[in-house]
Design an enzyme around this catalytic site. Structure first.
Site, PDB file in Angstrom:
ATOM      1  N   GLU A 141      23.190  28.674   5.282  1.00 51.38           N
ATOM      2  CA  GLU A 141      24.247  27.768   5.621  1.00 51.38           C
ATOM      3  C   GLU A 141      24.016  26.386   5.194  1.00 51.38           C
ATOM      4  O   GLU A 141      24.614  25.223   5.132  1.00 51.38           O
ATOM      5  CB  GLU A 141      24.688  27.491   7.181  1.00 51.38           C
ATOM      6  CG  GLU A 141      25.338  28.969   7.555  1.00 51.38           C
ATOM      7  CD  GLU A 141      26.490  29.183   6.861  1.00 51.38           C
ATOM      8  OE1 GLU A 141      27.322  28.092   6.557  1.00 51.38           O
ATOM      9  OE2 GLU A 141      27.004  30.452   6.629  1.00 51.38           O
ATOM     10  N   ASP A 171      27.408  15.342 -28.528  1.00 48.37           N
ATOM     11  CA  ASP A 171      27.759  16.274 -27.613  1.00 48.37           C
ATOM     12  C   ASP A 171      28.827  15.937 -26.656  1.00 48.37           C
ATOM     13  O   ASP A 171      29.078  14.903 -26.589  1.00 48.37           O
ATOM     14  CB  ASP A 171      26.445  16.548 -26.654  1.00 48.37           C
ATOM     15  CG  ASP A 171      25.501  17.754 -27.406  1.00 48.37           C
ATOM     16  OD1 ASP A 171      25.597  18.373 -28.327  1.00 48.37           O
ATOM     17  OD2 ASP A 171      24.278  17.524 -26.826  1.00 48.37           O
ATOM     18  N   PRO A 173      26.949  21.738  -2.109  1.00 48.20           N
ATOM     19  CA  PRO A 173      28.422  21.877  -2.843  1.00 48.20           C
ATOM     20  C   PRO A 173      29.334  20.576  -2.174  1.00 48.20           C
ATOM     21  O   PRO A 173      30.253  20.514  -2.847  1.00 48.20           O
ATOM     22  CB  PRO A 173      28.719  23.162  -2.011  1.00 48.20           C
ATOM     23  CG  PRO A 173      28.110  23.418  -1.169  1.00 48.20           C
ATOM     24  CD  PRO A 173      26.797  22.993  -1.358  1.00 48.20           C
ATOM     25  N   ARG A 224      17.119  17.963 -21.550  1.00 45.49           N
ATOM     26  CA  ARG A 224      17.444  17.836 -22.770  1.00 45.49           C
ATOM     27  C   ARG A 224      18.063  16.374 -23.258  1.00 45.49           C
ATOM     28  O   ARG A 224      17.902  16.076 -24.492  1.00 45.49           O
ATOM     29  CB  ARG A 224      18.707  18.822 -23.060  1.00 45.49           C
ATOM     30  CG  ARG A 224      19.911  18.556 -22.412  1.00 45.49           C
ATOM     31  CD  ARG A 224      20.875  19.640 -22.576  1.00 45.49           C
ATOM     32  NE  ARG A 224      21.150  20.114 -24.087  1.00 45.49           N
ATOM     33  CZ  ARG A 224      21.579  19.620 -24.772  1.00 45.49           C
ATOM     34  NH1 ARG A 224      22.569  18.471 -24.476  1.00 45.49           N
ATOM     35  NH2 ARG A 224      21.936  19.958 -26.000  1.00 45.49           N
TER      36      ARG A 224
END
Ligand code: SAH
Length: 262
Positions: free
Chosen positions: A123, A176, A96, A161
């Site tokens: 963690e 897109d 993150p 993709r």
């Protein structure tokens, strides 16, 4: 040569191509794999543990809750997996705290021969192995997941993709959301005022889409889409992309002034 993706994880079964209901075993990623555009292999970090208990984690120095993934299994796994193929791998750690995954990064990764994804758990990893391996640290968004596996799958789907041939020829990633938009210049006789100039490298949201039936619950499809006028349709779609982006994601647009005439 297919793009090779290695995933280092304590849950390799989630990436098993034979797993019924596996998220990468359906739709475009599965088709791309079957077509030989991509291949992925998951390696269990537990295979690289020393002790009898196949421990990949331990309690944090300094105390506190949670467990920390140990350096040695991660380091040994990365070196062993990298040595199994001569092509250099782009090392990526899902975290993150990494750089946010966006379409530009996905486009860049889709040009690489080989990706090596490290999924953390608990963690996260002992910081020293991160320093040693110096991976590209990538986050899929400002929230915390239980493990890097879903992050790895999101990244894989976004990259796969984009591989040439992954989308059928009627489908294309060019329009897109978050892809770079082209200006509309029409044909040589198109008056200047009917042209739409989009500054280079501007990424826009997609336009709205419609299909059968022509009328549904009293709601019609925009007339221009039924007109058969390809130039008008192309122009309308670009206008819609610009309008939506202005309304929903103005942060994607260049500073006003550069969008001259619009
Ligand atoms: N304590 C860490 C979070 C660990 S979450 C922190 O606060 O920074 C456990 C694992 O899930 C991480 O090692 C990472 O691999 C994965 N993960 C969690 N959130 C993620 C995100 N937003 N993007 C990518 N991976 C994520």
């Amino acid at each position: 040569m297919p793009l090779r993706i290695d995933i280092l994880t304590t849950f390799p079964e989630l990436f098993d191509p034979a797993l019924p209901g596996g998220v990468l075993n359906a739709s475009i990623p599965a088709r791309a794999r079957a077509a030989g555009l991509v291949d992925w292999h998951a390696t269990n970090l537990r295979n690289f543990t020393n002790g009898r208990h196949q421990k990949t984690d331990d309690r944090p120095f300094g105390g506190g809750p949670g467990m920390v993934m140990m350096c040695q299994p991660v380091y040994d796994a990365v070196l062993a997996v990298e040595a199994s193929d001569p092509r250099p791998a782009t090392r990526i750690l899902l975290t993150p705290q990494g750089r946010l995954l966006d379409q530009r990064l996905a486009e860049d990764l889709a040009t690489k021969p080989r990706l090596l994804l490290i999924a953390g758990h608990y963690e996260g990893l002992d910081e020293r192995v991160v320093d040693k391996l110096a991976p590209l640290e990538v986050s899929i968004g400002d929230y915390v997941l239980s493990g890097g596996e879903l992050g790895a799958m999101v990244l894989m789907d976004a990259v796969i993709r984009l591989l040439p041939g992954a989308l059928g020829h009627e489908e294309s990633a060019a329009q897109d959301s978050f892809s770079v938009a082209q200006s509309y210049s029409g044909h040589p006789q198109t008056p200047r005022r009917d042209r739409i100039v989009v500054p280079p490298s501007t990424r826009l949201l997609d336009c709205p889409h419609y299909t059968q039936p022509r009328e549904w619950m009293g709601m019609a499809v925009p007339d221009v889409l039924l007109s058969g006028d390809h130039g008008a349709i192309e122009r309308w779609r670009l206008e819609q992309r610009l309008a939506r982006t202005r309304e929903r994601r103005p942060d994607l647009l260049p500073p006003s002034g550069e969008m001259a005439g619009r």
